[in-house]
Design a protein around this motif. Structure first.
Motif, mmCIF file in Angstrom:
data_model
loop_
_atom_site.group_PDB
_atom_site.id
_atom_site.type_symbol
_atom_site.label_atom_id
_atom_site.label_comp_id
_atom_site.label_asym_id
_atom_site.label_seq_id
_atom_site.Cartn_x
_atom_site.Cartn_y
_atom_site.Cartn_z
ATOM 1 N N VAL A 74 18.254 35.067 70.448
ATOM 2 C CA VAL A 74 18.801 34.033 69.578
ATOM 3 C C VAL A 74 20.448 34.407 69.558
ATOM 4 N N HIS A 75 21.044 33.101 69.601
ATOM 5 C CA HIS A 75 22.723 33.168 69.486
ATOM 6 C C HIS A 75 23.058 32.248 68.271
ATOM 7 N N ALA A 76 23.700 32.650 67.419
ATOM 8 C CA ALA A 76 24.276 31.401 66.374
ATOM 9 C C ALA A 76 25.815 31.897 66.408
ATOM 10 N N TYR A 97 29.303 33.545 60.509
ATOM 11 C CA TYR A 97 29.852 32.866 61.842
ATOM 12 C C TYR A 97 28.867 33.192 62.964
ATOM 13 N N ARG A 98 28.393 34.560 63.028
ATOM 14 C CA ARG A 98 27.591 35.246 64.431
ATOM 15 C C ARG A 98 26.473 35.876 63.961
ATOM 16 N N ILE A 99 25.164 35.083 64.649
ATOM 17 C CA ILE A 99 23.948 35.920 64.611
ATOM 18 C C ILE A 99 23.390 36.198 65.980
ATOM 19 N N LYS A 100 23.205 37.511 66.447
ATOM 20 C CA LYS A 100 22.641 37.783 67.975
ATOM 21 C C LYS A 100 21.541 38.809 67.933
ATOM 22 N N GLY A 101 20.715 38.583 68.931
ATOM 23 C CA GLY A 101 19.684 39.735 68.941
ATOM 24 C C GLY A 101 18.566 39.005 69.564
ATOM 25 N N LEU A 120 34.776 35.939 68.275
ATOM 26 C CA LEU A 120 33.287 36.207 68.111
ATOM 27 C C LEU A 120 32.565 35.131 68.912
ATOM 28 N N GLY A 121 31.533 35.281 69.567
ATOM 29 C CA GLY A 121 30.934 34.119 70.258
ATOM 30 C C GLY A 121 31.558 33.441 71.267
ATOM 31 N N SER A 122 32.496 33.775 71.893
ATOM 32 C CA SER A 122 33.644 32.720 72.753
ATOM 33 C C SER A 122 32.729 33.063 74.059
ATOM 34 N N GLY A 123 32.119 33.738 74.522
ATOM 35 C CA GLY A 123 31.332 34.232 75.755
ATOM 36 C C GLY A 123 31.633 35.126 76.752
ATOM 37 N N LYS A 124 32.092 36.436 76.104
ATOM 38 C CA LYS A 124 32.563 37.456 76.776
ATOM 39 C C LYS A 124 31.219 38.097 77.444
ATOM 40 N N THR A 125 30.313 38.285 76.752
ATOM 41 C CA THR A 125 29.012 38.834 77.497
ATOM 42 C C THR A 125 28.490 37.768 78.589
ATOM 43 N N THR A 126 28.553 36.523 78.280
ATOM 44 C CA THR A 126 28.136 35.364 79.268
ATOM 45 C C THR A 126 28.961 35.630 80.560
ATOM 46 N N LEU A 127 30.400 35.910 80.442
ATOM 47 C CA LEU A 127 31.243 35.908 81.634
ATOM 48 C C LEU A 127 31.092 37.142 82.238
ATOM 49 N N ILE A 158 23.300 45.067 70.801
ATOM 50 C CA ILE A 158 22.936 43.900 71.433
ATOM 51 C C ILE A 158 23.625 43.519 72.697
ATOM 52 N N ASP A 159 25.081 43.693 72.714
ATOM 53 C CA ASP A 159 25.799 43.347 73.855
ATOM 54 C C ASP A 159 25.471 44.208 75.038
ATOM 55 N N ALA A 160 25.401 45.710 74.612
ATOM 56 C CA ALA A 160 25.006 46.587 75.610
ATOM 57 C C ALA A 160 23.624 46.395 76.397
ATOM 58 N N THR A 200 32.800 27.087 82.056
ATOM 59 C CA THR A 200 31.563 26.762 81.420
ATOM 60 C C THR A 200 30.715 27.924 81.843
ATOM 61 N N TYR A 201 30.054 28.465 80.653
ATOM 62 C CA TYR A 201 29.335 29.682 80.977
ATOM 63 C C TYR A 201 29.967 30.668 81.771
ATOM 64 N N GLY A 202 31.229 30.762 81.476
ATOM 65 C CA GLY A 202 32.053 32.166 82.151
ATOM 66 C C GLY A 202 31.982 31.952 83.540
ATOM 67 N N VAL A 248 39.352 29.544 79.258
ATOM 68 C CA VAL A 248 38.952 28.551 78.357
ATOM 69 C C VAL A 248 37.565 27.932 78.462
ATOM 70 N N ASN A 249 36.556 28.681 77.833
ATOM 71 C CA ASN A 249 35.173 28.442 78.178
ATOM 72 C C ASN A 249 34.333 27.544 77.240
ATOM 73 N N LYS A 250 33.402 27.260 77.337
ATOM 74 C CA LYS A 250 32.524 26.089 76.656
ATOM 75 C C LYS A 250 32.947 24.862 76.776
ATOM 76 N N LEU A 251 33.642 24.476 77.845
ATOM 77 C CA LEU A 251 34.073 23.151 78.117
ATOM 78 C C LEU A 251 33.213 21.938 78.010
ATOM 79 N N ASP A 252 31.836 22.407 78.297
ATOM 80 C CA ASP A 252 30.796 21.342 78.311
ATOM 81 C C ASP A 252 30.841 20.953 76.822
ATOM 82 N N ARG A 253 30.952 21.714 75.632
ATOM 83 C CA ARG A 253 30.841 21.269 74.163
ATOM 84 C C ARG A 253 31.961 20.816 73.664
HETATM 85 N N1 LIG Z 1 27.161 25.543 75.535
HETATM 86 C C1 LIG Z 1 27.725 26.712 75.874
HETATM 87 N N2 LIG Z 1 27.495 28.043 75.285
HETATM 88 C C2 LIG Z 1 27.824 28.980 75.898
HETATM 89 C C3 LIG Z 1 28.981 28.937 77.013
HETATM 90 N N3 LIG Z 1 29.200 30.214 77.321
HETATM 91 C C4 LIG Z 1 28.356 31.050 76.274
HETATM 92 N N4 LIG Z 1 27.645 30.119 75.615
HETATM 93 C C5 LIG Z 1 26.776 30.882 74.653
HETATM 94 O O1 LIG Z 1 27.216 31.062 73.624
HETATM 95 C C6 LIG Z 1 26.685 32.147 72.869
HETATM 96 C C7 LIG Z 1 27.483 33.440 72.876
HETATM 97 O O2 LIG Z 1 27.927 33.785 74.060
HETATM 98 P P1 LIG Z 1 28.280 35.334 74.400
HETATM 99 O O3 LIG Z 1 28.636 35.698 75.609
HETATM 100 O O4 LIG Z 1 27.181 36.351 73.549
HETATM 101 O O5 LIG Z 1 29.593 35.571 73.301
HETATM 102 P P2 LIG Z 1 30.302 36.849 73.041
HETATM 103 O O6 LIG Z 1 31.493 36.635 73.154
HETATM 104 O O7 LIG Z 1 29.941 38.186 73.882
HETATM 105 O O8 LIG Z 1 29.695 37.360 71.579
HETATM 106 P P3 LIG Z 1 30.215 38.386 70.694
HETATM 107 O O9 LIG Z 1 30.195 39.471 71.282
HETATM 108 O O10 LIG Z 1 29.215 38.321 69.537
HETATM 109 O O11 LIG Z 1 31.665 38.065 70.095
HETATM 110 C C8 LIG Z 1 25.461 32.471 73.683
HETATM 111 O O12 LIG Z 1 24.229 31.511 73.142
HETATM 112 C C9 LIG Z 1 25.768 31.736 75.100
HETATM 113 O O13 LIG Z 1 24.905 31.255 76.143
HETATM 114 C C10 LIG Z 1 29.550 27.776 77.452
HETATM 115 O O14 LIG Z 1 30.149 27.604 78.274
HETATM 116 N N5 LIG Z 1 28.825 26.797 77.031
#
Ligand SMILES: Nc1nc2c(ncn2[C@@H]2O[C@H](COP(=O)(O)OP(=O)(O)OP(=O)(O)O)[C@@H](O)[C@H]2O)c(=O)[nH]1
Length: 352
Positions: A278-280, A259-263, A19-26, A51-53, A188-190, A159-164
């Motif tokens: 919003v993303h939590a 753990y996860r809020i989106k929309g 959940l929230g790892s960054g799949k949609t962003t990638l 939401i993802d679709a 970072t950000y996929g 391995v995403n979100k290395l900025d965090r």
């Molecule tokens: N700081 C940071 N935030 C990121 C990064 N990649 C994604 N995010 C943020 O993390 C949140 C979740 O990203 P999504 O791409 O929606 O994650 P997801 O895996 O598709 O989420 P689910 O489908 O709910 O499992 C969003 O607010 C993104 O902008 C990153 O590399 N760094």
């Protein structure tokens, strides 16, 4: 399927990750940087609001299909997936690679098994990509040790979100030690080179192991051990705008299990031009304002996913955040704006 694929066959890549790892962003990154290649996507949302679709549809138009409401790994059988694969693999769709974005609670080996079982002759299994949230990795692994198994099946791990992550190198090393010959790519950000998607070929050996293990060895009650069995979700929608201070209070006091809020949120008179995506993810919270799409009805739509959460109580609390009052007070948005990132380093969620 590695060596046995013919040039006409379209690889189907399974994109998974917690959940929230960054799949949609990638996926959005790949869609915008795919060069001349056309990517089709099948998006599986866990909640009934897709939401993802919505997040990828803007970029893809008719080459996105959505499989909402429930984990693909259990909710549909292989023949149902084939209906979607047939559509995307049709020669006139001109698609070069298909990506199935799993929900964050899906069992990747089940999805891979479904792709391997596909009877659509124009597609071939193209590998498993696992996205890891480097900042949450230790905590997520502690709660769900079974995620190690997912990494062992992957052909590419991002391995995403290395900025965090305070100690990205350690997380990268740990992930490498948990994979079995997979390429491990920092991101970072996929933002990965889209070529990785095309190179993400699973070995015959791994495919053999997957199909054999999953079909014959895991037994029938494996479903009980699926990640999503411990999670509940709530889909919330409201036509009345949300009052920003009330929503912030709700978010500040959200339970750890949530753990996860989106929309996206309609703040009505507080910002008539924009809706707020919003993303939590855990304690991480972001809002991204973006202009309302023309012709779209204005409403708030949220999906909440967590374990041990009282969905009825959360629904009630969210309803209590709505407010029809026509006027906004001057500083009402301050709390929300603290969570709006600078546009440079943090891109919007793209497309919806
Ligand atoms: N700081 C940071 N935030 C990121 C990064 N990649 C994604 N995010 C943020 O993390 C949140 C979740 O990203 P999504 O791409 O929606 O994650 P997801 O895996 O598709 O989420 P689910 O489908 O709910 O499992 C969003 O607010 C993104 O902008 C990153 O590399 N760094």
């Amino acid at each position: 399927m590695g060596n046995s694929s013919t040039p006409q066959q379209i690889p189907v890549v399974v994109l998974a990750g917690f959940l929230g790892s960054g799949k949609t962003t990638l996926l959005n990154h790949l869609l915008h940087h795919s060069g001349g290649s056309r990517i089709g996507a099948i998006v599986n949302d866990f909640g009934s609001i897709e939401i993802d679709a919505m997040a990828v549809a803007g970029a893809l138009g008719d080459s996105t299909v959505s499989l909402g409401n429930g984990c693909l790994c259990c909710a549909v059988d292989a023949s149902e997936l084939d209906v979607y694969l047939d559509r995307l693999a049709a020669p006139d769709a001109g698609i070069d690679v298909i990506v199935i974005e799993a929900s964050g609670l899906a069992e990747p080996q089940e999805l891979v098994r479904m792709v391997l079982a596909s009877e659509q002759p124009r597609v071939v299994y193209g590998g498993l990509v696992e996205v890891v949230d480097a900042a949450e990795f230790d905590a997520t692994r502690a709660r769900h040790p079974e995620l190690d198994r997912h990494l062992a099946l992957a052909d590419l791990v991002v391995v995403n979100k290395l900025d965090r992550a305070a100690d990205g190198e350690r997380v990268l090393g740990l992930v490498r030690s948990l994979t079995d010959r997979a390429a491990v790519v920092p991101a970072t950000y996929g933002r990965i080179d889209p070529e990785f998607l095309f190179d993400c070929r699973p070995s015959e050996e791994r495919i053999g192991q997957l199909s054999f293990d999953d079909l014959h060895e895991r037994g029938t009650d494996e479903h009980a051990g699926h990640l999503h069995t411990g999670y509940d979700n709530l889909s919330f929608a409201s036509d009345a705008p949300m009052e920003p201070r009330r929503l912030m209070r709700f978010l500040d006091s959200r339970p750890d299990g949530l753990y996860r809020i989106k929309g996206h949120v309609d703040f009505g008179p507080y910002d008539v031009r924009n809706r707020y995506t919003v993303h939590a993810v855990g304690r991480f919270l972001r809002f991204h304002p973006e202009p309302w799409p023309a012709g779209d009805g204005r409403r708030t739509q949220l999906v909440l996913i967590g374990s041990g959460i009282d969905t009825e109580a959360l629904d009630k609390e969210l309803q209590g955040c709505a407010n029809d009052a026509p006027h906004a007070d001057e500083h009402g948005m301050w709390g929300i704006l603290r969570y709006v990132p600078g546009t440079e380093e943090e891109p919007g969620t793209g497309g919806y």
